[in-house]
Scaffold this motif. Structure first.
Motif, PDB file in Angstrom:
ATOM      1  N   ASN A 130       0.829  -1.189   0.000  1.00 40.45           N
ATOM      2  CA  ASN A 130       0.000   0.000   0.000  1.00 40.45           C
ATOM      3  C   ASN A 130       0.871   1.249   0.000  1.00 40.45           C
ATOM      4  O   ASN A 130       1.913   1.282   0.645  1.00 40.45           O
ATOM      5  CB  ASN A 130      -0.854  -0.028   1.270  1.00 40.45           C
ATOM      6  N   LEU A 185      -4.968   8.257  -6.801  1.00 38.03           N
ATOM      7  CA  LEU A 185      -5.667   7.300  -5.935  1.00 38.03           C
ATOM      8  C   LEU A 185      -7.176   7.459  -6.086  1.00 38.03           C
ATOM      9  O   LEU A 185      -7.918   6.481  -6.162  1.00 38.03           O
ATOM     10  CB  LEU A 185      -5.281   7.525  -4.465  1.00 38.03           C
ATOM     11  N   TYR A 186      -7.649   8.731  -6.158  1.00 34.65           N
ATOM     12  CA  TYR A 186      -9.082   8.979  -6.267  1.00 34.65           C
ATOM     13  C   TYR A 186      -9.613   8.426  -7.585  1.00 34.65           C
ATOM     14  O   TYR A 186     -10.674   7.816  -7.649  1.00 34.65           O
ATOM     15  CB  TYR A 186      -9.347  10.478  -6.166  1.00 34.65           C
ATOM     16  N   TYR A 187      -8.835   8.596  -8.647  1.00 34.45           N
ATOM     17  CA  TYR A 187      -9.295   8.171  -9.974  1.00 34.45           C
ATOM     18  C   TYR A 187      -9.397   6.654 -10.053  1.00 34.45           C
ATOM     19  O   TYR A 187     -10.384   6.118 -10.543  1.00 34.45           O
ATOM     20  CB  TYR A 187      -8.323   8.696 -11.031  1.00 34.45           C
ATOM     21  N   TYR A 188      -8.372   5.937  -9.536  1.00 32.39           N
ATOM     22  CA  TYR A 188      -8.380   4.475  -9.667  1.00 32.39           C
ATOM     23  C   TYR A 188      -9.081   3.797  -8.510  1.00 32.39           C
ATOM     24  O   TYR A 188      -9.239   2.584  -8.517  1.00 32.39           O
ATOM     25  CB  TYR A 188      -6.946   3.949  -9.774  1.00 32.39           C
ATOM     26  N   LYS A 189      -9.431   4.506  -7.454  1.00 30.37           N
ATOM     27  CA  LYS A 189     -10.127   3.968  -6.285  1.00 30.37           C
ATOM     28  C   LYS A 189      -9.353   2.825  -5.628  1.00 30.37           C
ATOM     29  O   LYS A 189      -9.921   1.829  -5.196  1.00 30.37           O
ATOM     30  CB  LYS A 189     -11.534   3.475  -6.663  1.00 30.37           C
ATOM     31  N   THR A 190      -8.033   2.926  -5.603  1.00 30.63           N
ATOM     32  CA  THR A 190      -7.240   1.940  -4.870  1.00 30.63           C
ATOM     33  C   THR A 190      -5.981   2.628  -4.370  1.00 30.63           C
ATOM     34  O   THR A 190      -5.560   3.637  -4.937  1.00 30.63           O
ATOM     35  CB  THR A 190      -6.869   0.728  -5.731  1.00 30.63           C
ATOM     36  N   SER A 191      -5.390   2.119  -3.297  1.00 31.49           N
ATOM     37  CA  SER A 191      -4.125   2.693  -2.839  1.00 31.49           C
ATOM     38  C   SER A 191      -3.022   1.655  -2.851  1.00 31.49           C
ATOM     39  O   SER A 191      -1.931   1.903  -2.360  1.00 31.49           O
ATOM     40  CB  SER A 191      -4.286   3.274  -1.432  1.00 31.49           C
ATOM     41  N   ALA A 237      -4.017  -1.123 -12.950  1.00 32.09           N
ATOM     42  CA  ALA A 237      -5.165  -0.373 -13.447  1.00 32.09           C
ATOM     43  C   ALA A 237      -4.860   0.357 -14.747  1.00 32.09           C
ATOM     44  O   ALA A 237      -5.752   0.896 -15.380  1.00 32.09           O
ATOM     45  CB  ALA A 237      -5.616   0.630 -12.381  1.00 32.09           C
ATOM     46  N   THR A 274      -0.662   6.093 -16.804  1.00 33.72           N
ATOM     47  CA  THR A 274      -1.179   7.221 -16.025  1.00 33.72           C
ATOM     48  C   THR A 274      -0.505   8.520 -16.451  1.00 33.72           C
ATOM     49  O   THR A 274      -1.110   9.587 -16.414  1.00 33.72           O
ATOM     50  CB  THR A 274      -0.922   6.996 -14.532  1.00 33.72           C
TER      51      THR A 274
END
Lengths: 293, 180
Positions: free
Chosen positions: A92, A145-151, A159, A165
Protein backbone atom coordinates in the motif's frame (compact mmCIF):
# COMPACT_ATOMS: atom_id res chain seq x y z
CA UNK A 1 9.04 -17.95 -0.72
CA UNK A 2 8.49 -14.51 0.79
CA UNK A 3 12.06 -14.58 2.10
CA UNK A 4 13.39 -15.36 -1.36
CA UNK A 5 11.36 -12.55 -2.90
CA UNK A 6 12.59 -10.08 -0.27
CA UNK A 7 16.17 -11.16 -0.94
CA UNK A 8 15.59 -10.75 -4.68
CA UNK A 9 14.21 -7.23 -4.18
CA UNK A 10 17.13 -6.22 -1.94
CA UNK A 11 19.77 -7.69 -4.24
CA UNK A 12 18.18 -5.87 -7.18
CA UNK A 13 18.28 -2.67 -5.17
CA UNK A 14 21.94 -3.21 -4.31
CA UNK A 15 23.32 -4.23 -7.70
CA UNK A 16 21.10 -2.19 -10.01
CA UNK A 17 21.15 0.83 -7.71
CA UNK A 18 24.92 0.99 -7.38
CA UNK A 19 25.43 0.25 -11.08
CA UNK A 20 23.06 3.02 -12.09
CA UNK A 21 24.77 5.46 -9.75
CA UNK A 22 28.05 4.64 -11.46
CA UNK A 23 26.41 5.08 -14.85
CA UNK A 24 25.04 8.44 -13.69
CA UNK A 25 28.58 9.54 -12.85
CA UNK A 26 29.68 8.42 -16.30
CA UNK A 27 26.83 10.33 -17.96
CA UNK A 28 27.61 13.41 -15.90
CA UNK A 29 31.24 13.13 -17.02
CA UNK A 30 30.27 12.82 -20.68
CA UNK A 31 28.00 15.86 -20.44
CA UNK A 32 31.03 17.76 -19.14
CA UNK A 33 33.19 16.22 -21.91
CA UNK A 34 35.23 14.12 -19.52
CA UNK A 35 35.99 10.41 -19.72
CA UNK A 36 34.49 9.61 -16.34
CA UNK A 37 34.95 6.79 -13.84
CA UNK A 38 34.17 3.15 -14.69
CA UNK A 39 30.58 1.99 -14.16
CA UNK A 40 31.57 -0.14 -11.15
CA UNK A 41 33.16 2.80 -9.34
CA UNK A 42 30.42 2.99 -6.71
CA UNK A 43 30.93 -0.66 -5.70
CA UNK A 44 34.60 0.14 -5.10
CA UNK A 45 33.67 3.26 -3.15
CA UNK A 46 31.25 1.41 -0.86
CA UNK A 47 33.60 -1.49 -0.12
CA UNK A 48 36.54 0.85 0.37
CA UNK A 49 34.54 2.94 2.82
CA UNK A 50 33.59 -0.23 4.71
CA UNK A 51 37.27 -1.30 4.85
CA UNK A 52 38.51 1.83 6.61
CA UNK A 53 38.77 2.43 10.35
CA UNK A 54 36.57 5.31 11.44
CA UNK A 55 35.31 6.67 14.69
CA UNK A 56 31.86 6.73 16.24
CA UNK A 57 30.21 9.70 17.90
CA UNK A 58 28.25 7.90 20.60
CA UNK A 59 25.40 5.42 20.60
CA UNK A 60 22.78 7.84 19.21
CA UNK A 61 24.97 8.23 16.13
CA UNK A 62 25.36 4.44 15.70
CA UNK A 63 21.71 3.78 16.32
CA UNK A 64 20.59 6.54 13.96
CA UNK A 65 22.61 5.11 11.09
CA UNK A 66 21.32 1.59 11.68
CA UNK A 67 17.78 2.97 11.88
CA UNK A 68 18.25 4.86 8.60
CA UNK A 69 19.59 1.83 6.73
CA UNK A 70 17.11 -0.58 8.33
CA UNK A 71 14.16 1.72 7.71
CA UNK A 72 14.99 2.15 4.05
CA UNK A 73 15.61 -1.59 3.57
CA UNK A 74 12.24 -2.32 5.22
CA UNK A 75 10.59 0.20 2.89
CA UNK A 76 12.23 -1.30 -0.17
CA UNK A 77 10.88 -4.75 0.76
CA UNK A 78 7.34 -3.41 0.36
CA UNK A 79 7.89 -1.74 -3.01
CA UNK A 80 6.75 -3.78 -6.03
CA UNK A 81 9.42 -4.03 -8.72
CA UNK A 82 7.19 -4.66 -11.72
CA UNK A 83 5.65 -8.09 -11.12
CA UNK A 84 8.15 -8.91 -8.35
CA UNK A 85 6.11 -8.12 -5.23
CA UNK A 86 7.67 -9.30 -1.98
CA UNK A 87 4.51 -8.93 0.13
CA UNK A 88 1.49 -9.22 -2.21
CA UNK A 89 -1.51 -7.32 -0.87
CA UNK A 90 0.58 -5.23 1.51
CA UNK A 91 2.20 -2.89 -1.03
CA UNK A 92 0.00 0.00 0.00
CA UNK A 93 1.28 3.47 -0.83
CA UNK A 94 0.57 4.74 2.68
CA UNK A 95 2.66 1.95 4.22
CA UNK A 96 5.54 2.86 1.92
CA UNK A 97 5.28 6.61 2.59
CA UNK A 98 5.12 6.09 6.37
CA UNK A 99 7.95 3.55 6.49
CA UNK A 100 10.07 5.79 4.31
CA UNK A 101 9.95 8.48 6.99
CA UNK A 102 11.62 6.04 9.44
CA UNK A 103 14.77 6.07 7.32
CA UNK A 104 14.78 9.86 6.96
CA UNK A 105 14.22 10.40 10.69
CA UNK A 106 16.88 7.83 11.61
CA UNK A 107 19.34 9.69 9.45
CA UNK A 108 18.31 13.01 11.01
CA UNK A 109 18.76 11.60 14.52
CA UNK A 110 22.12 10.00 13.84
CA UNK A 111 23.55 13.00 12.06
CA UNK A 112 22.42 15.46 14.73
CA UNK A 113 23.91 13.02 17.26
CA UNK A 114 27.32 13.63 15.70
CA UNK A 115 27.15 17.14 17.18
CA UNK A 116 28.57 18.95 14.16
CA UNK A 117 26.72 22.19 13.33
CA UNK A 118 27.11 21.56 9.60
CA UNK A 119 25.27 18.26 10.04
CA UNK A 120 22.47 20.00 11.92
CA UNK A 121 22.13 22.60 9.16
CA UNK A 122 22.09 19.85 6.55
CA UNK A 123 19.43 17.86 8.40
CA UNK A 124 17.31 20.98 8.90
CA UNK A 125 17.58 21.69 5.18
CA UNK A 126 16.72 18.09 4.29
CA UNK A 127 13.58 18.12 6.42
CA UNK A 128 12.56 21.56 5.09
CA UNK A 129 13.01 20.33 1.54
CA UNK A 130 10.93 17.25 2.43
CA UNK A 131 8.15 19.61 3.48
CA UNK A 132 8.52 21.29 0.08
CA UNK A 133 8.25 18.28 -2.21
CA UNK A 134 5.96 16.02 -0.17
CA UNK A 135 2.97 18.37 -0.43
CA UNK A 136 2.71 18.62 -4.25
CA UNK A 137 3.70 14.95 -4.56
CA UNK A 138 0.99 13.72 -2.23
CA UNK A 139 -1.64 16.02 -3.80
CA UNK A 140 -0.79 14.64 -7.26
CA UNK A 141 -0.80 11.07 -5.93
CA UNK A 142 -4.15 11.73 -4.19
CA UNK A 143 -5.62 12.55 -7.60
CA UNK A 144 -4.35 9.23 -8.95
CA UNK A 145 -5.67 7.30 -5.93
CA UNK A 146 -9.08 8.98 -6.27
CA UNK A 147 -9.30 8.17 -9.97
CA UNK A 148 -8.38 4.47 -9.67
CA UNK A 149 -10.13 3.97 -6.29
CA UNK A 150 -7.24 1.94 -4.87
CA UNK A 151 -4.13 2.69 -2.84
CA UNK A 152 -2.25 -0.53 -3.55
CA UNK A 153 0.80 0.24 -5.69
CA UNK A 154 0.52 -2.92 -7.78
CA UNK A 155 -3.22 -2.21 -8.02
CA UNK A 156 -2.40 1.23 -9.44
CA UNK A 157 0.05 -0.39 -11.86
CA UNK A 158 -2.45 -3.03 -12.99
CA UNK A 159 -5.17 -0.37 -13.45
CA UNK A 160 -3.22 1.14 -16.37
CA UNK A 161 -4.41 -1.49 -18.85
CA UNK A 162 -5.41 0.94 -21.60
CA UNK A 163 -2.73 3.62 -21.31
CA UNK A 164 -0.12 4.92 -18.85
CA UNK A 165 -1.18 7.22 -16.03
CA UNK A 166 1.48 9.61 -17.29
CA UNK A 167 -0.58 10.16 -20.47
CA UNK A 168 -3.92 10.12 -18.66
CA UNK A 169 -2.76 12.74 -16.16
CA UNK A 170 0.21 14.49 -17.77
CA UNK A 171 0.21 17.43 -15.33
CA UNK A 172 0.23 15.10 -12.34
CA UNK A 173 3.04 13.10 -13.94
CA UNK A 174 5.16 16.22 -14.39
CA UNK A 175 4.48 17.31 -10.80
CA UNK A 176 5.46 13.87 -9.51
CA UNK A 177 8.66 13.94 -11.59
CA UNK A 178 9.66 17.36 -10.28
CA UNK A 179 9.00 16.13 -6.75
CA UNK A 180 11.05 13.04 -7.57
CA UNK A 181 14.02 15.25 -8.43
CA UNK A 182 13.72 16.79 -4.98
CA UNK A 183 13.49 13.38 -3.30
CA UNK A 184 16.56 12.14 -5.12
CA UNK A 185 18.46 15.29 -4.14
CA UNK A 186 19.33 15.89 -7.78
CA UNK A 187 20.96 19.09 -8.87
CA UNK A 188 18.54 21.99 -8.58
CA UNK A 189 17.43 20.50 -5.27
CA UNK A 190 20.68 19.22 -3.73
CA UNK A 191 20.63 21.95 -1.11
CA UNK A 192 20.84 19.56 1.90
CA UNK A 193 24.18 18.09 0.87
CA UNK A 194 25.77 21.18 -0.72
CA UNK A 195 29.48 20.26 -0.38
CA UNK A 196 30.74 23.77 -1.07
CA UNK A 197 28.56 25.50 1.51
CA UNK A 198 28.12 23.17 4.47
CA UNK A 199 30.77 20.49 3.85
CA UNK A 200 28.34 17.86 2.46
CA UNK A 201 25.81 18.60 5.19
CA UNK A 202 24.44 15.57 7.07
CA UNK A 203 27.39 13.35 6.09
CA UNK A 204 30.01 15.71 7.48
CA UNK A 205 31.02 13.56 10.47
CA UNK A 206 30.61 10.17 8.82
CA UNK A 207 33.79 8.21 8.47
CA UNK A 208 34.64 4.80 7.07
CA UNK A 209 31.97 2.14 7.64
CA UNK A 210 29.34 4.68 8.65
CA UNK A 211 29.84 6.38 5.29
CA UNK A 212 29.59 3.00 3.54
CA UNK A 213 26.31 2.20 5.27
CA UNK A 214 24.91 5.63 4.44
CA UNK A 215 25.92 5.24 0.79
CA UNK A 216 23.96 1.98 0.75
CA UNK A 217 21.02 3.73 2.40
CA UNK A 218 21.16 6.42 -0.29
CA UNK A 219 21.17 3.78 -3.03
CA UNK A 220 18.19 1.96 -1.55
CA UNK A 221 16.21 5.17 -1.05
CA UNK A 222 16.82 6.15 -4.68
CA UNK A 223 15.45 2.75 -5.60
CA UNK A 224 12.30 3.24 -3.51
CA UNK A 225 11.60 6.73 -4.89
CA UNK A 226 12.05 5.94 -8.59
CA UNK A 227 10.25 2.59 -8.24
CA UNK A 228 7.15 4.32 -6.88
CA UNK A 229 7.15 6.76 -9.81
CA UNK A 230 7.64 3.97 -12.36
CA UNK A 231 4.94 1.78 -10.80
CA UNK A 232 2.34 4.51 -10.49
CA UNK A 233 2.89 6.48 -13.69
CA UNK A 234 4.66 4.34 -16.29
CA UNK A 235 2.21 1.54 -17.01
CA UNK A 236 2.25 -2.21 -16.44
CA UNK A 237 5.69 -3.73 -16.40
CA UNK A 238 7.27 -7.08 -15.63
CA UNK A 239 10.63 -7.28 -13.90
CA UNK A 240 12.74 -6.52 -16.98
CA UNK A 241 10.67 -3.73 -18.48
CA UNK A 242 10.47 -2.28 -14.97
CA UNK A 243 14.27 -2.07 -14.80
CA UNK A 244 14.32 -0.57 -18.30
CA UNK A 245 11.83 2.17 -17.36
CA UNK A 246 13.70 2.70 -14.11
CA UNK A 247 16.95 3.26 -16.03
CA UNK A 248 15.30 5.71 -18.42
CA UNK A 249 13.79 7.78 -15.58
CA UNK A 250 17.12 7.78 -13.73
CA UNK A 251 19.04 8.88 -16.81
CA UNK A 252 16.60 11.71 -17.54
CA UNK A 253 16.90 12.90 -13.93
CA UNK A 254 20.70 12.72 -14.23
CA UNK A 255 20.73 14.71 -17.47
CA UNK A 256 18.56 17.43 -15.95
CA UNK A 257 20.78 17.54 -12.90
CA UNK A 258 23.95 17.72 -15.02
CA UNK A 259 23.12 21.15 -16.46
CA UNK A 260 21.49 22.96 -13.55
CA UNK A 261 22.88 24.95 -10.62
CA UNK A 262 21.62 24.74 -7.05
CA UNK A 263 18.62 26.45 -5.38
CA UNK A 264 18.88 27.95 -1.95
CA UNK A 265 16.64 26.25 0.58
CA UNK A 266 13.97 28.96 0.70
CA UNK A 267 13.93 29.03 -3.11
CA UNK A 268 13.29 25.28 -3.09
CA UNK A 269 10.26 25.55 -0.84
CA UNK A 270 8.93 28.65 -2.62
CA UNK A 271 9.29 26.91 -5.97
CA UNK A 272 7.59 23.72 -4.81
CA UNK A 273 4.72 25.52 -3.16
CA UNK A 274 4.14 27.83 -6.11
CA UNK A 275 4.55 25.93 -9.37
CA UNK A 276 4.19 22.17 -8.71
CA UNK A 277 1.59 22.62 -5.97
CA UNK A 278 -0.65 24.81 -8.18
CA UNK A 279 -0.23 22.35 -11.04
CA UNK A 280 -1.10 19.48 -8.70
CA UNK A 281 -4.32 21.24 -7.66
CA UNK A 282 -5.17 21.84 -11.33
CA UNK A 283 -4.65 18.11 -11.97
CA UNK A 284 -6.87 17.15 -9.04
CA UNK A 285 -9.53 19.53 -10.33
CA UNK A 286 -9.34 17.85 -13.75
CA UNK A 287 -9.71 14.44 -12.10
CA UNK A 288 -12.73 15.64 -10.11
CA UNK A 289 -14.28 17.07 -13.30
CA UNK A 290 -13.59 13.80 -15.12
CA UNK A 291 -11.16 15.35 -17.63
CA UNK A 292 -8.84 12.36 -17.78
CA UNK A 293 -7.62 11.21 -21.17
CA UNK B 1 60.17 -3.38 9.51
CA UNK B 2 56.96 -5.00 10.60
CA UNK B 3 54.91 -2.22 8.99
CA UNK B 4 55.08 -3.83 5.58
CA UNK B 5 53.37 -7.09 6.54
CA UNK B 6 49.77 -7.20 5.40
CA UNK B 7 47.09 -9.81 5.83
CA UNK B 8 45.33 -11.10 2.72
CA UNK B 9 42.31 -8.97 3.63
CA UNK B 10 44.47 -5.87 3.83
CA UNK B 11 45.91 -6.67 0.41
CA UNK B 12 42.42 -6.85 -1.13
CA UNK B 13 41.39 -3.69 0.73
CA UNK B 14 44.48 -1.89 -0.56
CA UNK B 15 43.48 -2.75 -4.13
CA UNK B 16 40.11 -1.10 -3.51
CA UNK B 17 41.65 1.87 -1.70
CA UNK B 18 44.00 2.55 -4.59
CA UNK B 19 41.05 2.73 -6.99
CA UNK B 20 38.86 5.03 -4.93
CA UNK B 21 40.89 7.86 -3.46
CA UNK B 22 38.98 10.76 -1.99
CA UNK B 23 41.00 13.86 -1.52
CA UNK B 24 40.89 16.69 0.96
CA UNK B 25 42.93 19.53 -0.44
CA UNK B 26 44.38 22.07 1.89
CA UNK B 27 44.63 24.97 -0.48
CA UNK B 28 46.31 27.86 1.27
CA UNK B 29 49.27 27.87 -1.06
CA UNK B 30 49.34 28.93 -4.71
CA UNK B 31 49.42 25.26 -5.80
CA UNK B 32 45.63 25.12 -5.47
CA UNK B 33 45.39 26.65 -8.93
CA UNK B 34 46.71 23.44 -10.49
CA UNK B 35 43.82 21.42 -9.07
CA UNK B 36 40.88 22.72 -11.16
CA UNK B 37 42.48 21.67 -14.47
CA UNK B 38 43.29 18.25 -12.99
CA UNK B 39 39.70 17.76 -11.89
CA UNK B 40 37.85 19.15 -14.88
CA UNK B 41 37.56 18.15 -18.50
CA UNK B 42 41.14 18.38 -19.66
CA UNK B 43 42.86 15.99 -17.25
CA UNK B 44 39.78 14.46 -15.57
CA UNK B 45 40.92 13.01 -12.26
CA UNK B 46 37.62 11.19 -11.78
CA UNK B 47 38.54 8.52 -14.33
CA UNK B 48 40.91 7.12 -11.67
CA UNK B 49 38.07 7.13 -9.15
CA UNK B 50 39.49 10.18 -7.42
CA UNK B 51 37.42 13.08 -6.28
CA UNK B 52 37.35 16.02 -3.93
CA UNK B 53 35.78 15.56 -0.51
CA UNK B 54 34.55 18.35 1.68
CA UNK B 55 35.37 16.86 5.06
CA UNK B 56 38.40 15.14 6.63
CA UNK B 57 36.25 12.28 7.96
CA UNK B 58 35.76 10.89 4.47
CA UNK B 59 39.11 11.77 2.95
CA UNK B 60 41.89 9.32 2.10
CA UNK B 61 44.46 11.80 0.85
CA UNK B 62 45.44 15.02 2.54
CA UNK B 63 46.77 17.19 -0.23
CA UNK B 64 48.98 20.06 0.94
CA UNK B 65 49.43 22.66 -1.78
CA UNK B 66 52.35 24.90 -1.14
CA UNK B 67 53.65 26.70 1.91
CA UNK B 68 52.29 26.33 5.43
CA UNK B 69 52.51 29.12 7.93
CA UNK B 70 52.76 28.22 11.60
CA UNK B 71 49.07 29.09 11.95
CA UNK B 72 47.86 26.87 9.13
CA UNK B 73 50.17 24.03 10.17
CA UNK B 74 48.18 23.73 13.38
CA UNK B 75 44.99 23.28 11.35
CA UNK B 76 46.68 20.78 9.08
CA UNK B 77 47.69 18.68 12.10
CA UNK B 78 44.14 18.80 13.49
CA UNK B 79 42.78 17.80 10.10
CA UNK B 80 45.28 14.99 9.68
CA UNK B 81 44.45 13.51 13.06
CA UNK B 82 40.72 13.61 12.24
CA UNK B 83 41.07 11.53 9.10
CA UNK B 84 40.24 7.82 9.31
CA UNK B 85 43.04 5.34 8.71
CA UNK B 86 44.56 4.46 6.32
CA UNK B 87 45.41 7.99 5.25
CA UNK B 88 47.98 9.39 2.87
CA UNK B 89 49.63 12.78 2.56
CA UNK B 90 50.92 14.36 -0.62
CA UNK B 91 53.17 17.40 -0.42
CA UNK B 92 52.79 19.54 -3.52
CA UNK B 93 55.44 21.97 -4.71
CA UNK B 94 58.86 22.87 -3.37
CA UNK B 95 57.42 24.77 -0.39
CA UNK B 96 56.51 21.52 1.35
CA UNK B 97 59.92 20.01 0.50
CA UNK B 98 62.37 22.65 1.67
CA UNK B 99 60.47 25.90 2.05
CA UNK B 100 60.73 26.96 -1.60
CA UNK B 101 60.89 30.71 -2.03
CA UNK B 102 59.82 31.12 1.58
CA UNK B 103 62.85 29.22 2.91
CA UNK B 104 63.98 32.11 5.15
CA UNK B 105 60.56 33.37 6.22
CA UNK B 106 59.94 33.67 9.94
CA UNK B 107 56.30 32.61 9.61
CA UNK B 108 56.42 29.44 7.51
CA UNK B 109 57.71 25.96 8.11
CA UNK B 110 60.29 24.54 5.74
CA UNK B 111 59.87 20.76 5.83
CA UNK B 112 56.41 19.27 6.12
CA UNK B 113 57.95 15.86 6.84
CA UNK B 114 58.95 16.96 10.33
CA UNK B 115 55.34 17.46 11.38
CA UNK B 116 53.18 14.91 9.56
CA UNK B 117 54.37 11.89 7.57
CA UNK B 118 54.40 12.63 3.84
CA UNK B 119 53.99 9.67 1.51
CA UNK B 120 54.84 11.46 -1.68
CA UNK B 121 56.31 14.78 -2.71
CA UNK B 122 55.76 16.51 -6.01
CA UNK B 123 58.74 18.77 -6.67
CA UNK B 124 58.55 21.94 -8.69
CA UNK B 125 57.23 25.45 -8.55
CA UNK B 126 54.57 24.94 -9.87
CA UNK B 127 54.24 21.30 -10.87
CA UNK B 128 51.96 20.98 -13.90
CA UNK B 129 48.75 18.89 -13.82
CA UNK B 130 50.67 16.19 -15.69
CA UNK B 131 53.04 15.91 -12.72
CA UNK B 132 50.03 15.78 -10.43
CA UNK B 133 48.47 12.86 -12.32
CA UNK B 134 51.84 11.10 -12.45
CA UNK B 135 52.08 11.48 -8.69
CA UNK B 136 48.58 10.11 -8.18
CA UNK B 137 49.42 7.07 -10.28
CA UNK B 138 52.60 6.59 -8.27
CA UNK B 139 50.61 6.84 -5.04
CA UNK B 140 48.14 4.23 -6.31
CA UNK B 141 51.05 1.91 -7.11
CA UNK B 142 52.52 2.49 -3.67
CA UNK B 143 49.17 1.73 -2.00
CA UNK B 144 48.77 -1.47 -3.99
CA UNK B 145 52.27 -2.59 -2.99
CA UNK B 146 51.73 -1.56 0.62
CA UNK B 147 54.47 1.05 0.54
CA UNK B 148 52.35 4.06 1.47
CA UNK B 149 52.84 3.59 5.19
CA UNK B 150 52.94 7.16 6.41
CA UNK B 151 50.04 6.67 8.82
CA UNK B 152 51.79 3.70 10.41
CA UNK B 153 55.01 5.70 10.73
CA UNK B 154 53.05 8.48 12.43
CA UNK B 155 51.71 6.07 15.03
CA UNK B 156 55.09 4.43 15.63
CA UNK B 157 57.05 7.68 15.89
CA UNK B 158 54.31 9.75 17.46
CA UNK B 159 56.61 11.21 20.14
CA UNK B 160 59.08 12.43 17.54
CA UNK B 161 56.40 14.10 15.43
CA UNK B 162 54.76 15.59 18.52
CA UNK B 163 58.10 16.97 19.66
CA UNK B 164 58.65 18.67 16.31
CA UNK B 165 55.13 20.07 16.30
CA UNK B 166 55.56 21.45 19.80
CA UNK B 167 58.91 22.99 18.88
CA UNK B 168 57.35 24.97 16.05
CA UNK B 169 53.93 25.71 17.43
CA UNK B 170 54.37 25.96 21.20
CA UNK B 171 51.28 23.89 21.90
CA UNK B 172 49.21 21.42 19.90
CA UNK B 173 45.90 20.81 21.56
CA UNK B 174 44.00 18.15 19.62
CA UNK B 175 40.44 18.44 20.75
CA UNK B 176 36.93 17.74 19.58
CA UNK B 177 35.35 21.16 19.53
CA UNK B 178 31.81 19.87 19.06
CA UNK B 179 31.69 17.72 22.18
CA UNK B 180 32.82 20.08 24.86
Amino acid sequence: MTVLRVIAVLLTGFFVGLTLEGIARKIMARVQRRYGPPWYQNFIDVFKALSKRGISHGWIFDFGILMALGGVIATLAFVPLGDLVAFPGLDNIFIIVYLFAVGALGMAMGMVGSGNPNASIGVARALTQMLGYEVPYLVAIAGVLYYYKTSSVSGLMMAQQDTWTLFKMPIGGIVAFISLLGMLGKKPFDTPIAPAEIASGPMVELSAKYMGLLMLMHTFSIFVEISLFVDIFLGISNYLTFLLKFTVVWIIATLISAVLPRFRIEQVVKFYWKVPLSLAFVQVLFVLLGWVF
Amino acid sequence: MSTNERSIWEKIADQLRSKSLWMLHYCTGCGAIELPPSMTSRFDMERFGMGPMATPRQADILFITGYLSAKTLRRVIYTYEQMPEPKYVIGFGSCTLNGGIYYDSYATINRLDYYIPVDLYIAGCMPRPEALLEAFNELMRMIRKGEANGWKRYKENYEWYKQNQLRSLGEVFIHDEFHE
